[in-house]
Design a protein around this motif. Structure first.
Motif, PDB file in Angstrom:
ATOM      1  N   LEU A  13      30.971  56.358  30.465  1.00  0.00           N
ATOM      2  CA  LEU A  13      30.964  57.532  31.350  1.00  0.00           C
ATOM      3  C   LEU A  13      31.268  56.997  32.659  1.00  0.00           C
ATOM      4  CD1 LEU A  13      30.961  60.635  31.734  1.00  0.00           C
ATOM      5  CD2 LEU A  13      28.457  60.273  31.831  1.00  0.00           C
TER       6      LEU A  13
ATOM      7  N   ALA B 144      29.420  68.077  22.271  1.00  0.00           N
ATOM      8  CA  ALA B 144      28.401  67.679  23.681  1.00  0.00           C
ATOM      9  C   ALA B 144      29.316  66.853  24.294  1.00  0.00           C
ATOM     10  CB  ALA B 144      27.153  67.096  23.176  1.00  0.00           C
TER      11      ALA B 144
ATOM     12  N   ALA C 230      37.489  63.208  25.694  1.00  0.00           N
ATOM     13  CA  ALA C 230      37.985  64.372  25.627  1.00  0.00           C
ATOM     14  C   ALA C 230      38.218  64.455  24.071  1.00  0.00           C
ATOM     15  CB  ALA C 230      39.411  64.615  26.460  1.00  0.00           C
TER      16      ALA C 230
ATOM     17  N   GLN D 298      32.557  67.053  24.696  1.00  0.00           N
ATOM     18  CA  GLN D 298      33.392  67.502  25.487  1.00  0.00           C
ATOM     19  C   GLN D 298      32.870  68.414  26.633  1.00  0.00           C
ATOM     20  OE1 GLN D 298      35.170  71.381  23.969  1.00  0.00           O
ATOM     21  NE2 GLN D 298      37.315  70.286  24.196  1.00  0.00           N
ATOM     22  N   GLN D 299      31.693  68.978  26.497  1.00  0.00           N
ATOM     23  CA  GLN D 299      30.863  69.666  27.806  1.00  0.00           C
ATOM     24  C   GLN D 299      30.544  68.547  28.508  1.00  0.00           C
ATOM     25  OE1 GLN D 299      31.663  72.990  26.862  1.00  0.00           O
ATOM     26  NE2 GLN D 299      29.545  73.220  28.129  1.00  0.00           N
ATOM     27  N   LEU D 300      30.439  67.466  28.359  1.00  0.00           N
ATOM     28  CA  LEU D 300      30.072  66.247  29.220  1.00  0.00           C
ATOM     29  C   LEU D 300      31.381  65.927  29.994  1.00  0.00           C
ATOM     30  CD1 LEU D 300      28.521  63.936  30.422  1.00  0.00           C
ATOM     31  CD2 LEU D 300      28.701  62.716  28.227  1.00  0.00           C
ATOM     32  N   HIS D 301      32.487  65.921  29.306  1.00  0.00           N
ATOM     33  CA  HIS D 301      33.816  65.521  29.921  1.00  0.00           C
ATOM     34  C   HIS D 301      33.937  66.754  31.062  1.00  0.00           C
ATOM     35  CE1 HIS D 301      38.131  64.375  29.756  1.00  0.00           C
ATOM     36  NE2 HIS D 301      37.644  63.406  30.174  1.00  0.00           N
ATOM     37  N   VAL D 302      33.832  67.888  30.666  1.00  0.00           N
ATOM     38  CA  VAL D 302      34.158  69.021  31.610  1.00  0.00           C
ATOM     39  C   VAL D 302      33.226  68.710  32.789  1.00  0.00           C
ATOM     40  CG1 VAL D 302      34.067  71.485  31.893  1.00  0.00           C
ATOM     41  CG2 VAL D 302      34.808  70.536  29.674  1.00  0.00           C
ATOM     42  N   ALA D 303      31.886  68.562  32.762  1.00  0.00           N
ATOM     43  CA  ALA D 303      30.913  68.349  33.419  1.00  0.00           C
ATOM     44  C   ALA D 303      31.399  67.170  34.581  1.00  0.00           C
ATOM     45  CB  ALA D 303      29.556  68.216  33.149  1.00  0.00           C
ATOM     46  N   ALA D 304      31.983  66.207  33.974  1.00  0.00           N
ATOM     47  CA  ALA D 304      32.450  65.033  34.858  1.00  0.00           C
ATOM     48  C   ALA D 304      33.581  65.363  35.554  1.00  0.00           C
ATOM     49  CB  ALA D 304      32.733  63.914  33.871  1.00  0.00           C
ATOM     50  N   VAL D 305      34.340  66.049  35.213  1.00  0.00           N
ATOM     51  CA  VAL D 305      35.653  66.622  36.028  1.00  0.00           C
ATOM     52  C   VAL D 305      35.295  67.407  36.967  1.00  0.00           C
ATOM     53  CG1 VAL D 305      37.568  68.344  35.735  1.00  0.00           C
ATOM     54  CG2 VAL D 305      37.352  66.771  33.816  1.00  0.00           C
ATOM     55  N   PHE D 306      34.074  68.484  36.889  1.00  0.00           N
ATOM     56  CA  PHE D 306      33.691  68.980  37.999  1.00  0.00           C
ATOM     57  C   PHE D 306      32.984  68.037  39.314  1.00  0.00           C
ATOM     58  CE2 PHE D 306      34.097  73.062  35.313  1.00  0.00           C
ATOM     59  CZ  PHE D 306      34.555  73.844  36.470  1.00  0.00           C
ATOM     60  N   ALA D 307      32.173  67.188  38.606  1.00  0.00           N
ATOM     61  CA  ALA D 307      31.291  66.528  39.316  1.00  0.00           C
ATOM     62  C   ALA D 307      31.908  65.220  39.840  1.00  0.00           C
ATOM     63  CB  ALA D 307      30.086  65.983  38.615  1.00  0.00           C
TER      64      ALA D 307
END
Lengths: 245, 245
Positions: free
Chosen positions: A96, A143, A76, A145-154
């Protein structure tokens, strides 16, 4: 790190016992206390593996050798967290993966997402990363940060949905593992296809009577009922607009 | 069915070509049309494998031999859908799995959830089910509905979250498979522990600054932003109240 052939020179922790325990494992010097002094510690890389909100505090409280390469391990926090510390070079070493006590992990397959303030710093991070994992990526802060948001969803949110399912099964006296084959197949399918393209269920079928029956069935769980409605709406919206939802 | 040693006497579909295609595969008689006439078809079990909303329509339009055991394959429809048809015996044969064209499935591990109006009907369903799968359960309508809601959370909604993650990765020019090891580990962990007990991430940590940063990062996706906020709230509520959310 040690298994990959690296030497750990020193280990720091707030408490002596934690520091000593880890230091003993890797034959390193133990440092402890609220104001870490790394000035006398000569190393190619200083890994700041502390909780996100502790990174600024520890950075501020520490003494570093001039020009030290200090990397945090957060998904983050931007590289900009090192701004204001011109005496050190900042970097990011973000694994990750989700870590839990008692669960062994093979580092080999863990994607390591790197970023550094300069090329020399990146080269050090990259060498360490490649010694640990097959999957090393340069991921700039935005990028990441977007990856971290994606990881929270997934991952985090997916785990919560599995928890809701688990609670609903328990409420109906059904065995907790009854959904396991269906979940496995769902994940396999979503990992070998774009997930939006293989969406199934009442929402995408716009099966209004099933959606209404499910909404009623969730009446005693208002938070999950609301989630059901919004996830249903989001599925229908994604189907309408593709990825522009 | 044929592989498990059963004889398929007749196959019905609305269209002749579909009926004939399937009938040829299993050496059965093909029936077609909007008003299926099964009066001359002698079988131990009549499986109504049609979409949920077609079940009442097909039931009403069909002619059945007196005392026929007719089972639908829906997770959502109660046994009560057969009320009003005293000439037949109703049943449910619900395979808890997601089916997609082109994906092979081993029936062996698919939980088969059965219900029947009487013991004789249940015995027939159970014999057929046990010939196909290791996992056969008696699940009454009310529990089956809860199971169906749970499956929507664990599978349909999970797939949607993976789709959101996929879209966020694409938006940041990151490889689609980068989250795969993390998703696998999340599922493995959730299947060997109660998921609520192994929840991780910013929501359960009450990491307000990360949650705020993620919310900002989702500003261009208002539907997903709202989902993020509600899933975060639901995780925090579940942590406070245990399973009473």
């Amino acid at each position: 790190m040690v298994q990959a052939g690296h030497q750990v020179v020193a280990v720091w922790s707030r408490t002596l016992s934690t520091a000593q325990q880890l230091a003993d494992k890797v034959a390193a010097t133990a440092l402890h206390g609220d104001k870490p002094d790394f000035a006398a510690v000569q190393a190619d890389l200083y890994l700041l593996a502390v909780p996100d909100d502790a990174v600024p505090t520890v950075l501020q409280a520490s003494k570093w050798p001039s020009g030290a390469l200090v990397a945090h391990t957060s998904g983050a926090l931007p590289l900009g967290v090192f701004a204001g510390y011109p005496q050190i070079k900042g970097g990011v070493f973000y694994p990750l993966q989700t870590f839990s006590p008692g669960r062994a992990l093979t580092w080999d397959a863990v994607p390591l997402c790197l970023e550094a303030a300069d090329a020399a710093g990146f080269a050090v991070l990259e060498a360490v990363a490649r010694s640990l994992s097959q999957r090393v990526l340069r991921v700039p802060s935005a990028a990441r940060q977007q990856l971290h948001v994606a990881a929270v969803f997934a991952c985090n949110f997916t785990n919560h949905l599995l928890g809701i399912a688990d609670a609903l099964l328990a409420g109906a006296d059904l065995p907790a593992d009854i959904l396991a084959p269906l979940v496995r197949e769902t994940i396999d399918k979503a990992q070998s296809n774009p997930p939006f393209a293989v969406q199934t269920g009442p929402a995408i079928r716009r099966d209004a009577s099933t959606i209404e029956a499910h909404t009623q069935a969730l009446a005693t769980h208002p938070t999950w009922q609301l989630l059901y409605q919004q996830l249903t709406a989001s599925i229908q919206q994604a189907a309408e607009t593709g990825r522009q939802a």
